[in-house]
Motif scaffolding. Sequence first.
Motif, mmCIF file in Angstrom:
data_model
loop_
_atom_site.group_PDB
_atom_site.id
_atom_site.type_symbol
_atom_site.label_atom_id
_atom_site.label_comp_id
_atom_site.label_asym_id
_atom_site.label_seq_id
_atom_site.Cartn_x
_atom_site.Cartn_y
_atom_site.Cartn_z
ATOM 1 N N THR A 6 -2.422 -0.490 4.525
ATOM 2 C CA THR A 6 -2.016 0.132 3.258
ATOM 3 C C THR A 6 -2.982 0.129 2.044
ATOM 4 O O THR A 6 -3.195 1.020 1.190
ATOM 5 C CB THR A 6 -0.602 -0.311 2.904
ATOM 6 N N LEU A 7 -3.235 -1.156 1.798
ATOM 7 C CA LEU A 7 -4.164 -1.330 0.692
ATOM 8 C C LEU A 7 -5.517 -0.467 0.745
ATOM 9 O O LEU A 7 -6.032 0.065 -0.190
ATOM 10 C CB LEU A 7 -4.696 -2.705 0.523
ATOM 11 N N VAL A 8 -6.351 -0.464 1.856
ATOM 12 C CA VAL A 8 -7.463 0.263 2.010
ATOM 13 C C VAL A 8 -7.203 1.691 2.218
ATOM 14 O O VAL A 8 -8.014 2.530 1.591
ATOM 15 C CB VAL A 8 -8.098 -0.428 3.250
ATOM 16 N N GLY A 9 -6.110 2.061 2.675
ATOM 17 C CA GLY A 9 -5.953 3.344 3.114
ATOM 18 C C GLY A 9 -6.158 4.137 4.582
ATOM 19 O O GLY A 9 -5.790 5.196 4.709
ATOM 20 N N ALA A 10 -7.159 3.521 5.343
ATOM 21 C CA ALA A 10 -7.422 3.953 6.538
ATOM 22 C C ALA A 10 -8.196 2.913 7.141
ATOM 23 O O ALA A 10 -8.834 1.947 6.772
ATOM 24 C CB ALA A 10 -8.311 5.185 6.580
ATOM 25 N N TYR A 11 -8.195 2.789 8.612
ATOM 26 C CA TYR A 11 -9.009 1.959 9.283
ATOM 27 C C TYR A 11 -10.151 2.433 9.933
ATOM 28 O O TYR A 11 -10.190 3.666 10.290
ATOM 29 C CB TYR A 11 -8.053 1.302 10.504
ATOM 30 N N PHE A 12 -11.177 1.728 10.028
ATOM 31 C CA PHE A 12 -12.616 2.189 10.501
ATOM 32 C C PHE A 12 -12.447 2.398 12.033
ATOM 33 O O PHE A 12 -11.662 1.912 12.519
ATOM 34 C CB PHE A 12 -13.622 0.964 10.199
ATOM 35 N N LYS A 13 -13.156 3.463 12.438
ATOM 36 C CA LYS A 13 -13.202 4.005 13.701
ATOM 37 C C LYS A 13 -14.580 3.708 14.310
ATOM 38 O O LYS A 13 -14.915 2.823 15.466
ATOM 39 C CB LYS A 13 -12.908 5.488 13.805
ATOM 40 N N ALA A 14 -15.582 4.394 13.831
ATOM 41 C CA ALA A 14 -17.052 3.919 14.259
ATOM 42 C C ALA A 14 -17.792 4.760 13.037
ATOM 43 O O ALA A 14 -17.448 5.286 12.248
ATOM 44 C CB ALA A 14 -16.983 4.826 15.400
ATOM 45 N N HIS A 15 -19.326 4.666 13.346
ATOM 46 C CA HIS A 15 -20.276 5.250 12.535
ATOM 47 C C HIS A 15 -21.373 5.576 13.328
ATOM 48 O O HIS A 15 -21.884 4.675 14.276
ATOM 49 C CB HIS A 15 -20.549 4.279 11.408
ATOM 50 N N PRO A 16 -22.246 6.617 13.067
ATOM 51 C CA PRO A 16 -23.478 6.933 13.631
ATOM 52 C C PRO A 16 -24.609 6.013 12.933
ATOM 53 O O PRO A 16 -24.217 5.159 12.006
ATOM 54 C CB PRO A 16 -23.683 8.295 13.403
ATOM 55 N N ALA A 17 -25.728 6.328 13.234
ATOM 56 C CA ALA A 17 -26.842 5.608 12.670
ATOM 57 C C ALA A 17 -27.011 5.801 11.110
ATOM 58 O O ALA A 17 -26.409 6.910 10.755
ATOM 59 C CB ALA A 17 -28.295 5.914 13.161
ATOM 60 N N VAL A 18 -27.540 4.887 10.281
ATOM 61 C CA VAL A 18 -27.794 4.992 8.830
ATOM 62 C C VAL A 18 -28.684 6.424 8.646
ATOM 63 O O VAL A 18 -29.705 6.618 9.319
ATOM 64 C CB VAL A 18 -28.584 4.081 8.165
ATOM 65 N N GLN A 19 -28.328 7.243 7.875
ATOM 66 C CA GLN A 19 -28.913 8.373 7.729
ATOM 67 C C GLN A 19 -28.573 9.270 6.399
ATOM 68 O O GLN A 19 -27.729 8.999 5.710
ATOM 69 C CB GLN A 19 -28.714 9.450 8.660
ATOM 70 N N ALA A 20 -29.400 10.172 5.878
ATOM 71 C CA ALA A 20 -29.073 10.837 4.767
ATOM 72 C C ALA A 20 -27.972 11.833 4.695
ATOM 73 O O ALA A 20 -27.788 12.415 5.872
ATOM 74 C CB ALA A 20 -30.407 11.810 4.307
ATOM 75 N N ALA A 21 -27.241 12.050 3.777
ATOM 76 C CA ALA A 21 -25.816 13.369 3.921
ATOM 77 C C ALA A 21 -25.799 13.658 2.622
ATOM 78 O O ALA A 21 -26.104 12.898 1.373
ATOM 79 C CB ALA A 21 -24.746 12.452 4.698
ATOM 80 N N HIS A 22 -24.889 14.687 2.413
ATOM 81 C CA HIS A 22 -24.518 15.098 1.139
ATOM 82 C C HIS A 22 -22.852 14.582 0.971
ATOM 83 O O HIS A 22 -22.167 14.732 1.676
ATOM 84 C CB HIS A 22 -24.355 16.656 1.297
ATOM 85 N N VAL A 23 -22.826 14.134 -0.169
ATOM 86 C CA VAL A 23 -21.441 13.672 -0.570
ATOM 87 C C VAL A 23 -21.000 14.626 -1.614
ATOM 88 O O VAL A 23 -21.567 14.752 -2.632
ATOM 89 C CB VAL A 23 -21.486 12.163 -1.239
ATOM 90 N N ASP A 24 -19.836 15.251 -1.380
ATOM 91 C CA ASP A 24 -19.427 16.179 -2.348
ATOM 92 C C ASP A 24 -18.053 15.596 -3.117
ATOM 93 O O ASP A 24 -17.272 14.973 -2.658
ATOM 94 C CB ASP A 24 -18.652 17.317 -1.403
#
Length: 123
Positions: A6-24
Amino acid sequence: WPFYGTLVGAYFKAHPAVQAAHVDVEVADHPAMAGLTSPWMRTDEWYDFQTNPRGAVTVLATVDESSYTGGTMGPDHPIVWAHGTGGGGRALYTAMGHTQQSYADPAFRQHLTGALRWVARVE
């Protein structure tokens, strides 16, 4: 742990490798997002979550999955959000900051400063 979820708002699932992306940026006038460009180009570890927290939180920014490889949440991928915690408290979650280079970036440090000031009600 239900309180943590509840505090965080969601639970982690997974992530790909570190890479560049656009944040909107969705809420440009929020202190955690103030002054950031949109899209905001960042290199980080882009967390996927077990569920989308939108609806239970105010989403401040999303990551554009079409700008990187390996995301699994689809076109609505919240990456920064804020919400009240009950009893007058506030929580802000940012799923960014997994690289040492993040902390050398003035824009990222402004993001963190604005987030901390908002949570502490020093706006």
